[in-house]
Design a protein around this motif. Structure first.
Motif, PDB file in Angstrom:
ATOM      1  N   VAL A  70      -1.654   5.121 -18.430  1.00 54.22           N
ATOM      2  CA  VAL A  70      -2.004   3.724 -18.663  1.00 54.22           C
ATOM      3  C   VAL A  70      -3.500   3.347 -18.698  1.00 54.22           C
ATOM      4  O   VAL A  70      -4.215   3.866 -17.584  1.00 54.22           O
ATOM      5  N   ILE A  71      -3.946   2.909 -19.766  1.00 55.88           N
ATOM      6  CA  ILE A  71      -5.513   3.002 -19.733  1.00 55.88           C
ATOM      7  C   ILE A  71      -5.652   1.174 -19.750  1.00 55.88           C
ATOM      8  O   ILE A  71      -5.050   0.474 -20.546  1.00 55.88           O
ATOM      9  N   ALA A  72      -6.547   0.844 -18.794  1.00 53.39           N
ATOM     10  CA  ALA A  72      -6.750  -0.498 -18.259  1.00 53.39           C
ATOM     11  C   ALA A  72      -8.367  -0.977 -18.348  1.00 53.39           C
ATOM     12  O   ALA A  72      -9.094  -0.175 -18.168  1.00 53.39           O
ATOM     13  N   SER A  73      -8.395  -2.262 -18.706  1.00 52.63           N
ATOM     14  CA  SER A  73      -9.757  -2.721 -18.730  1.00 52.63           C
ATOM     15  C   SER A  73     -10.177  -3.099 -17.402  1.00 52.63           C
ATOM     16  O   SER A  73     -11.295  -3.292 -16.908  1.00 52.63           O
ATOM     17  N   GLY A  74      -9.198  -3.122 -16.494  1.00 47.61           N
ATOM     18  CA  GLY A  74      -9.547  -3.391 -14.955  1.00 47.61           C
ATOM     19  C   GLY A  74      -8.605  -3.067 -13.890  1.00 47.61           C
ATOM     20  O   GLY A  74      -7.356  -2.853 -14.503  1.00 47.61           O
ATOM     21  N   TYR A  75      -8.679  -3.239 -12.729  1.00 49.79           N
ATOM     22  CA  TYR A  75      -7.901  -3.043 -11.816  1.00 49.79           C
ATOM     23  C   TYR A  75      -8.045  -3.838 -10.640  1.00 49.79           C
ATOM     24  O   TYR A  75      -9.187  -4.073 -10.342  1.00 49.79           O
ATOM     25  N   ILE A  76      -7.024  -3.949  -9.495  1.00 50.27           N
ATOM     26  CA  ILE A  76      -7.169  -4.571  -8.487  1.00 50.27           C
ATOM     27  C   ILE A  76      -6.816  -3.515  -7.197  1.00 50.27           C
ATOM     28  O   ILE A  76      -6.045  -2.736  -7.353  1.00 50.27           O
ATOM     29  N   VAL A  77      -7.839  -3.333  -6.534  1.00 48.99           N
ATOM     30  CA  VAL A  77      -7.808  -2.486  -5.169  1.00 48.99           C
ATOM     31  C   VAL A  77      -7.137  -3.164  -4.098  1.00 48.99           C
ATOM     32  O   VAL A  77      -7.473  -4.418  -3.579  1.00 48.99           O
ATOM     33  N   GLY A  78      -5.953  -2.512  -3.419  1.00 49.43           N
ATOM     34  CA  GLY A  78      -5.345  -3.212  -2.280  1.00 49.43           C
ATOM     35  C   GLY A  78      -4.724  -2.107  -1.679  1.00 49.43           C
ATOM     36  O   GLY A  78      -5.184  -0.980  -1.506  1.00 49.43           O
ATOM     37  N   SER A  79      -3.853  -2.566  -0.679  1.00 50.27           N
ATOM     38  CA  SER A  79      -3.173  -1.620   0.443  1.00 50.27           C
ATOM     39  C   SER A  79      -1.764  -1.964   0.554  1.00 50.27           C
ATOM     40  O   SER A  79      -1.520  -2.754   0.221  1.00 50.27           O
ATOM     41  N   THR A  80      -1.031  -0.637   1.096  1.00 48.99           N
ATOM     42  CA  THR A  80       0.178  -0.883   1.211  1.00 48.99           C
ATOM     43  C   THR A  80       0.614  -0.204   2.726  1.00 48.99           C
ATOM     44  O   THR A  80      -0.303   0.844   3.102  1.00 48.99           O
ATOM     45  N   PRO A  81       1.547  -0.425   3.311  1.00 44.42           N
ATOM     46  CA  PRO A  81       1.892   0.008   4.634  1.00 44.42           C
ATOM     47  C   PRO A  81       2.212   1.717   4.339  1.00 44.42           C
ATOM     48  O   PRO A  81       2.719   1.965   3.445  1.00 44.42           O
ATOM     49  N   ALA A  82       1.958   2.233   5.378  1.00 49.28           N
ATOM     50  CA  ALA A  82       2.091   3.680   5.512  1.00 49.28           C
ATOM     51  C   ALA A  82       3.342   4.050   6.203  1.00 49.28           C
ATOM     52  O   ALA A  82       3.638   3.305   7.366  1.00 49.28           O
ATOM     53  N   GLU A  83       3.938   5.060   6.137  1.00 47.90           N
ATOM     54  CA  GLU A  83       5.175   5.555   6.925  1.00 47.90           C
ATOM     55  C   GLU A  83       4.922   5.592   8.413  1.00 47.90           C
ATOM     56  O   GLU A  83       5.524   5.212   9.447  1.00 47.90           O
ATOM     57  N   SER A  84       3.672   6.128   8.723  1.00 46.87           N
ATOM     58  CA  SER A  84       3.242   6.622  10.098  1.00 46.87           C
ATOM     59  C   SER A  84       2.453   5.386  10.708  1.00 46.87           C
ATOM     60  O   SER A  84       1.849   5.603  11.830  1.00 46.87           O
ATOM     61  N   GLY A  85       2.312   4.086  10.080  1.00 47.27           N
ATOM     62  CA  GLY A  85       1.597   3.042  10.504  1.00 47.27           C
ATOM     63  C   GLY A  85       0.519   2.955   9.848  1.00 47.27           C
ATOM     64  O   GLY A  85      -0.129   3.839   9.181  1.00 47.27           O
ATOM     65  N   GLY A  86      -0.435   1.951   9.795  1.00 47.44           N
ATOM     66  CA  GLY A  86      -1.766   1.640   9.218  1.00 47.44           C
ATOM     67  C   GLY A  86      -1.289   1.366   7.514  1.00 47.44           C
ATOM     68  O   GLY A  86      -0.323   1.004   7.030  1.00 47.44           O
ATOM     69  N   LEU A  87      -2.373   1.643   6.988  1.00 50.75           N
ATOM     70  CA  LEU A  87      -2.212   1.234   5.446  1.00 50.75           C
ATOM     71  C   LEU A  87      -2.810   2.460   4.682  1.00 50.75           C
ATOM     72  O   LEU A  87      -3.510   3.320   4.966  1.00 50.75           O
ATOM     73  N   VAL A  88      -2.269   2.550   3.373  1.00 49.10           N
ATOM     74  CA  VAL A  88      -2.922   3.387   2.511  1.00 49.10           C
ATOM     75  C   VAL A  88      -3.237   2.574   1.119  1.00 49.10           C
ATOM     76  O   VAL A  88      -2.827   1.649   0.907  1.00 49.10           O
ATOM     77  N   PRO A  89      -4.197   3.297   0.441  1.00 47.43           N
ATOM     78  CA  PRO A  89      -4.620   2.470  -1.021  1.00 47.43           C
ATOM     79  C   PRO A  89      -3.503   2.224  -1.840  1.00 47.43           C
ATOM     80  O   PRO A  89      -2.802   3.174  -1.903  1.00 47.43           O
TER      81      PRO A  89
END
Length: 179
Positions: free
Chosen positions: A134-153
């Motif tokens: 997918v070619i995009a003009s923009g994007y949003i940076v966020g995070s989601t939970p990781a299986e081991s705890g914490g977050l991943v981008p």
């Protein structure tokens, strides 16, 4: 080092350090404190690059649109775990990454993952039959939970310009007509 003839690589990707075993350029997001791990993405580096609008493969500025690679589910939802890159670098990844380029290649086992690798909750090892760029003009940076705890981008692509689809034909990844 393996002497690969890679004449069609974007110059900045071609200039990256090479993996001694395979001769492949090492994407900047696959460097982990000096170690190379082609299986996992360095989340801290991925965030830094995405927030700075830099390509996750070659580390050069993303002056124009950004490309994202994933399966049809990612294309449909607009959510990607792999950070943005140049379209030319994404094209190179489609040819060079064994997991993508070879229809029967599987991801490395957990024993090959770096010790502190974080995997998103709900991540599936199931390889898609089709890859979508997918070619995009923009994007949003966020995070989601990781299986081991914490977050991943996590990267959300709300503003698509276009998409390119790739499927396996006779064992070769080939661009197909867009849906």
């Amino acid at each position: 080092m393996t002497d690969l003839d890679l004449p069609d690589l974007p110059p900045a990707l071609a200039a990256r350090p090479r993996d001694e075993k395979r001769g492949l350029p090492i994407p900047v997001v696959n460097m982990h404190d000096g170690a190379v791990d082609f299986v996992t993405i360095n989340g801290t580096v991925a965030l830094r690059l995405a927030l700075g609008r830099r390509c996750s493969l070659c580390d050069e500025p993303l002056a124009g649109p950004a490309a994202f690679l994933g399966g049809p589910k990612s294309a449909e939802s607009g959510y990607y775990s792999d950070p943005p890159m140049h379209e030319a670098c994404a094209q190179a990844a489609l040819m060079l990454c064994p997991h993508i380029a070879r229809p029967h290649a599987r991801r490395a086992s957990e024993r090959r993952l770096i010790e502190d690798a974080s995997i998103p909750v709900g991540f599936t090892e199931e390889k898609p039959e089709e890859w979508v760029m997918v070619i995009a003009s923009g994007y949003i940076v966020g995070s989601t939970p990781a299986e081991s705890g914490g977050l991943v981008p996590l990267f959300l692509v709300p503003d698509r310009i276009r998409e390119r689809r790739f499927g396996y034909q006779d064992g070769v990844l080939t661009e197909t007509a867009a849906a």
